[in-house]
Write a protein that holds these residues in place. Structure first.
Motif, PDB file in Angstrom:
ATOM      1  N   GLU A 101      50.840  33.273  30.544  1.00 46.01           N
ATOM      2  CA  GLU A 101      50.113  31.978  29.888  1.00 46.01           C
ATOM      3  C   GLU A 101      51.244  31.043  29.317  1.00 46.01           C
ATOM      4  O   GLU A 101      50.970  29.959  29.216  1.00 46.01           O
ATOM      5  N   TYR A 129      51.434  28.607  32.269  1.00 47.55           N
ATOM      6  CA  TYR A 129      50.452  27.804  32.427  1.00 47.55           C
ATOM      7  C   TYR A 129      50.465  26.565  31.306  1.00 47.55           C
ATOM      8  O   TYR A 129      50.088  25.592  31.733  1.00 47.55           O
ATOM      9  N   GLN A 130      50.736  27.164  30.336  1.00 43.51           N
ATOM     10  CA  GLN A 130      50.752  26.044  28.985  1.00 43.51           C
ATOM     11  C   GLN A 130      51.823  24.889  29.168  1.00 43.51           C
ATOM     12  O   GLN A 130      51.864  23.953  28.960  1.00 43.51           O
ATOM     13  N   GLU A 155      51.207  22.029  31.664  1.00 41.13           N
ATOM     14  CA  GLU A 155      49.844  21.243  31.555  1.00 41.13           C
ATOM     15  C   GLU A 155      49.825  19.754  31.924  1.00 41.13           C
ATOM     16  O   GLU A 155      48.865  19.382  32.241  1.00 41.13           O
ATOM     17  N   THR A 207      48.530  17.821  36.130  1.00 44.36           N
ATOM     18  CA  THR A 207      47.301  18.077  36.463  1.00 44.36           C
ATOM     19  C   THR A 207      47.193  18.841  37.757  1.00 44.36           C
ATOM     20  O   THR A 207      46.257  19.615  37.904  1.00 44.36           O
ATOM     21  N   SER A 216      48.425  22.214  37.444  1.00 40.95           N
ATOM     22  CA  SER A 216      47.535  23.101  36.589  1.00 40.95           C
ATOM     23  C   SER A 216      46.215  23.438  37.181  1.00 40.95           C
ATOM     24  O   SER A 216      45.618  24.475  37.169  1.00 40.95           O
ATOM     25  N   CYS A 223      47.064  26.358  39.385  1.00 38.58           N
ATOM     26  CA  CYS A 223      47.210  27.404  38.482  1.00 38.58           C
ATOM     27  C   CYS A 223      45.756  28.298  38.182  1.00 38.58           C
ATOM     28  O   CYS A 223      45.502  29.333  37.909  1.00 38.58           O
ATOM     29  N   GLN A 224      44.889  27.102  37.790  1.00 41.03           N
ATOM     30  CA  GLN A 224      43.458  27.817  37.550  1.00 41.03           C
ATOM     31  C   GLN A 224      43.003  28.467  38.790  1.00 41.03           C
ATOM     32  O   GLN A 224      42.267  29.442  38.641  1.00 41.03           O
ATOM     33  N   HIS A 267      44.992  31.932  39.105  1.00 36.82           N
ATOM     34  CA  HIS A 267      44.968  32.489  37.677  1.00 36.82           C
ATOM     35  C   HIS A 267      45.291  34.097  37.862  1.00 36.82           C
ATOM     36  O   HIS A 267      44.471  34.650  38.389  1.00 36.82           O
TER      37      HIS A 267
END
Length: 292
Positions: free
Chosen positions: A88, A91-92, A95, A98, A101, A104-105, A108
């Protein structure tokens, strides 16, 4: 059997996909959702497996499992699958980018699958220099099958990487019939000798800084910036190591950012400002996207 507790962020499907990325992989085998691997512990070959479904179930197959063996395998698995890293936080931190990100989604829970053995990552990166990935796996298989040891379990052979001592005994002429170039053979033997003679080891690098480790690595003939960063990322767990010269990384970035051509080093370094502290992890996610 050992059981590692479930992880809040662990993508079994994507990790299995990565482990299954090439049918010529010779240092682990995936059978259904179970991954088999041989490691060397106190000069003995240990065959173990991990079931990647729910909890991580670890079994030892060829010898009785003692506490010290169980502890060694648990340590290896944690390093191999990078189980102690807080995903996490990665991922943070990215951010602001985009595109990454979204990647990463999509993936995940994918962890940076490493190589706990520094010698293995250096040998693999040398094998892969300036050739396509398919041929690299063929060369790796030839090296392992000709000079490595194996465990016979229910009629199947599971191989371990040849030791530095074994490869250090080879000559360039031993590797040329396997289609290793003269230079690639020379580099592999040089690295093996450095490890076999105790000039080089993970332990000797542990107390050095990022830049000091990189400097020590590139002192060995055959190890350049890409190889040093690859091994620091995969074996030494420096997540800001950045193999910027990697063609696969450049192609993936070109594809995801809809660029007209591969990004230059200057462009990649500028983009990577958004990945500070996690450039290696970002690289791994871009590499993984090439499996689509």
């Amino acid at each position: 059997m050992q059981v590692l507790s479930p992880f809040t962020v662990f993508n079994h499907e994507q990790i299995l996909k990565f482990l299954n990325r090439n049918e010529r992989e010779c240092l682990h085998k995936v059978i259904d959702k179970e991954v088999f691997r041989v490691i060397r512990f106190q000069n003995e070959l240990i065959l173990f497996s991990i079931r990647l479904e729910g909890n991580l179930q670890i079994s030892v197959h060829n010898i009785p499992s003692k506490q010290e063996i169980a502890e060694a395998i648990t340590k290896y698995v944690k390093q191999w699958f990078d189980l102690d890293t807080n995903l996490e936080a990665f991922y943070q931190s990215i951010e602001a980018d985009t595109i990454l990100s979204k990647l990463c989604q999509k993936y995940h829970g994918l962890r940076l699958i490493g190589m706990p053995d520094l010698f293995e990552s250096l040998i693999w990166s040398i094998i892969g220099q300036q050739i396509n990935l398919t041929f690299a796996y063929i060369l790796k298989e030839r090296l392992v099958h000709n000079f490595g040891e194996s465990v016979d379990f229910h009629g199947q052979y599971f191989y371990a990487l040849p030791t530095p001592q074994r490869l250090a005994q080879l000559s360039i002429e031993d590797l040329r019939p396997l289609q290793f170039s003269t230079r690639k053979a020379e580099y592999i033997i040089n690295i093996a000798k450095a490890f076999a003679e105790g000039q080089f080891s993970t332990e000797k690098l542990q107390n050095l800084s990022f830049d000091e480790i990189r400097s020590e690595l590139i002192k060995i003939k055959g190890i350049g910036n890409w190889t040093a960063n690859y091994s620091m990322m995969k074996s030494l767990r420096y997540y800001d190591a950045f193999p910027i010269e990697d063609v696969g990384l450049q192609n993936a970035v070109k594809n995801h950012y809809l660029l007209d051509s591969k990004p230059t080093m200057i462009q990649l370094n500028e983009m990577a400002k958004h990945w500070k502290g996690w450039k290696g992890y970002a690289t791994f996610y871009f590499w993984h996207s090439l499996l689509e």
